[in-house]
Design a protein around this motif. Structure first.
Motif, PDB file in Angstrom:
ATOM      1  N   ARG A 432      48.833  14.690  11.981  1.00 10.69           N
ATOM      2  CA  ARG A 432      50.163  15.238  11.690  1.00 10.69           C
ATOM      3  C   ARG A 432      51.273  14.312  12.178  1.00 10.69           C
ATOM      4  O   ARG A 432      52.333  14.245  11.590  1.00 10.69           O
ATOM      5  CB  ARG A 432      50.330  16.612  12.354  1.00 10.69           C
ATOM      6  N   LEU A 433      50.991  13.579  13.256  1.00 13.28           N
ATOM      7  CA  LEU A 433      52.012  12.688  13.804  1.00 13.28           C
ATOM      8  C   LEU A 433      52.180  11.454  12.939  1.00 13.28           C
ATOM      9  O   LEU A 433      53.298  11.037  12.632  1.00 13.28           O
ATOM     10  CB  LEU A 433      51.616  12.295  15.243  1.00 13.28           C
ATOM     11  N   ILE A 434      51.074  10.846  12.544  1.00 13.75           N
ATOM     12  CA  ILE A 434      51.155   9.556  11.863  1.00 13.75           C
ATOM     13  C   ILE A 434      51.410   9.802  10.372  1.00 13.75           C
ATOM     14  O   ILE A 434      50.790  10.654   9.763  1.00 13.75           O
ATOM     15  CB  ILE A 434      49.884   8.719  12.149  1.00 13.75           C
ATOM     16  N   ASN A 435      52.364   9.064   9.839  1.00 17.84           N
ATOM     17  CA  ASN A 435      52.798   9.292   8.458  1.00 17.84           C
ATOM     18  C   ASN A 435      51.656   8.985   7.478  1.00 17.84           C
ATOM     19  O   ASN A 435      51.129   7.866   7.454  1.00 17.84           O
ATOM     20  CB  ASN A 435      54.009   8.401   8.179  1.00 17.84           C
ATOM     21  N   GLN A 436      51.295   9.978   6.681  1.00 18.30           N
ATOM     22  CA  GLN A 436      50.186   9.831   5.724  1.00 18.30           C
ATOM     23  C   GLN A 436      50.625   9.184   4.416  1.00 18.30           C
ATOM     24  O   GLN A 436      49.805   8.906   3.540  1.00 18.30           O
ATOM     25  CB  GLN A 436      49.563  11.196   5.417  1.00 18.30           C
TER      26      GLN A 436
END
Ligand code: GN1
Ligand code: MG
Length: 557
Positions: A432-436
């Motif tokens: 959820r933190l790291i941009n997908q």
């Protein structure tokens, strides 16, 4: 197309005639040039965005930025429904319409394309295009041009999201198309809550370790610094000093590109910052590098680049995954083996590639350009990709996330408070933190910070994961850089004949030598990269091969 549509297009496009003699091409960074000549291009990309939205029945993004380029430049690129880059299949159409000389030729090209792609302007879903721009002064009028382009297609609506980082816009497009909350404050909220979750899960023994709590960030005098100032207010216990927040000239002696290429400290950093953890964002905040100020009076920094960020992420993800895969800490769970892979380009330092291989991870090399790395990383359950310059992210596959969610349900009843539960929660938080959607300096920065806290590790400890092999990059101006054709992810030259043999013979003279050449996609130069055991050897190899490039291609006059 019907007559109403045709006359609307003719009327509006007659206000956006391209300047004579300018030919642009949709490269790795979309269209980019001096802002003064970009209006007609941006207008036409607005049209393309509306058509793409109709074709896919989804929301499309249009970002106005020239990233790390000088402030007088600007550019435009498209975010596809997934939040990724525009499909490569549409790039030739982008080139065609951007360069169509007059309204009639433009309308003809659009008409032909509608037929070829089977795009129904009257039936189907109406088009929605999200617009974002960086802080460049030309951004506002270019946004107007984009809106005119979008509204040149009937039933098309632009939504102006104002000043954003490039990754924020990509994130919003992805979130909207998945029916998730997609505003800027949702973005901040998601970053903040997942970061908080990772901090709450820091192992007890590292909670109070002094890893030098302060972080100083160079905002490149662009949009990233402003957004980071908003984010940092959400964490009272995190000490971030944001510098170069817009009072100076964008990208001038500041920013991740400058820091990485010149290996010097950005403006606004001085002797008082020696030894402290420092980071730098680029002009649109999709690149991130860390660095350490030197203790002597020279300005040369110790660079902690994209390769090191990738290595830190790889170590952390691998550790957490192995904890999950171990039942009761003893037996590997063979029922599902998620694939974990690392994707780099040939510019990755040889020591970085060796390091991730030593971790036992699968590594892949793709040609330069984020779209290639992203595509390859998406083949794994967890794909970690980075360019050495600091653009990268971690992609999680849907089946893997489903598996993690199921594990989470399982362990939260059977193994509450166990290491396994914590590892599951950590990986869910990372996803959820790291941009997908794309590489994102802000989300990358918060993940680095969380991992350093988790490990109780200073930037010095992180930097010594491995030692970079000395390297040198050179640019060679030639008559026609397109006469160099490469293969094997740009590591060998197949044309002109004989040059690769000459490069290989030269490289063989240097112990652990590695060298490749390729035409730049963003500048009119051939790039030479060389690596060897000493700086002198890397410099000498690069110079010798630059000489070969000149010899085979002829220097430009
Ligand atoms: C050696 C290098 O840094 N190349 C950069 C640069 O591409 P070139 O094709 O090398 O000009 O710009 C690209 C877009 O920003 C970036 O993806 C890439 O890593
Ligand atoms: Mg950028």
């Amino acid at each position: 197309m019907n007559n109403q549509q045709r006359s609307l297009l003719l009327e509006k496009s007659s206000l956006f005639i391209p300047p004579q003699g300018v030919k642009l091409s949709y490269g790795t960074s979309g269209f980019r040039a001096d802002a003064a000549i970009m209006e007609s291009t941006v207008y036409r990309v607005g049209i393309l965005a509306a058509l793409r939205s109709m074709k896919t029945g989804a929301v499309i993004g249009l970002m106005i930025t020239a990233s790390h380029n000088q402030v007088s430049d600007n550019g435009v690129k498209i975010a596809d429904p997934s939040g990724g880059m525009l499909t490569q299949e549409w790039e030739p159409f982008a080139d065609l319409i951007a360069n169509a000389p007059h309204p009639h030729s433009l309308v003809q090209l659009i008409d032909d394309f509608l037929k070829k792609e089977n795009i129904e302007l009257e039936g189907g879903k109406a088009a929605v295009v999200l617009l974002g721009r960086d802080t460049r002064p030309s951004g506002e009028s270019l946004t107007e041009a984009a809106k005119q382009g979008i509204t040149s297609i009937l039933r098309s609506t632009p939504i102006d999201e104002g000043i954003l980082t490039t990754p924020q816009l990509h994130w919003m497009v992805r979130a909207r198309n998945r029916g998730m909350k997609a505003s800027e404050s949702d973005y901040f909220e998601q970053l903040a809550s997942s970061f908080r979750c990772l901090l709450d899960l820091v192992p007890q023994e590292n909670c109070n370790k002094d890893i030098n709590d302060k972080l100083i960030v160079d905002g490149a005098d662009g949009v990233g610094g402003d957004k980071l100032c908003i984010l940092k207010k959400m964490f009272t216990d995190l000490c971030i000093d944001v510098r170069n927040c817009g009072s100076g000239v964008l990208n001038e002696g500041v920013g991740a590109d400058y820091v990485q290429k010149e290996k010097v400290a950005p403006r606004g950093f001085g002797p008082a910052d020696v030894g402290i953890r420092c980071a730098s964002l680029d002009g649109d905040a999709d690149r991130l590098v860390y660095f350490i100020m030197p203790s002597d009076s020279h300005n040369k920094i110790e660079l902690v680049d994209g390769d090191k960020i990738l290595s830190l992420f790889a170590v952390f993800v691998k550790e957490q995954l192995s904890i999950i895969l171990k039942h009761d800490g003893m037996v590997e769970d063979k029922s599902y083996q998620p694939t974990l892979g690392v994707v780099q380009t040939a510019y990755a330092n040889g020591a970085a590639t060796d390091y991730v291989k030593q971790l036992g991870l699968e590594t892949a090399i793709t040609p330069t350009g984020v779209k290639f790395l992203h595509e390859k990383a998406a083949e794994y359950d967890i794909g970690i990709y980075f360019e050495a310059n600091g653009h990268g992210t971690i992609l999680f596959s849907e089946p893997f996330l489903g598996w993690l969610e199921r594990k989470n349900d399982e362990v939260s009843t059977k193994a509450k408070g166990s290491e396994q539960e914590k590892a599951v929660l950590r990986l869910l938080a990372v996803s959820r933190l790291i941009n997908q959607a794309v590489g994102d300096a802000l989300s990358g920065l918060f993940l680095v910070e969380a991992i350093l806290q988790h490990k109780g590790c200073t930037i010095h400890g992180w930097n010594s994961l491995y030692h970079d092999l000395p390297s040198r990059q050179l640019k060679v101006k030639v008559v026609d850089r397109a006469s160099i054709v490469t293969a094997n992810a740009e590591t060998v030259v197949v044309k002109p004949d004989g040059i690769q043999e000459a490069i290989s013979a030269e490289t063989a003279k240097y112990p652990k030598g590695r060298c490749f050449v390729r035409p730049s996609g963003t500048e009119d130069v051939v790039r030479v990269y060389a690596e060897a055991v000493t700086q002198e050897a890397a410099d000498s190899l690069a110079r010798a091969v630059a000489g070969l490039v000149n010899q085979f291609l002829g220097p430009s006059s």
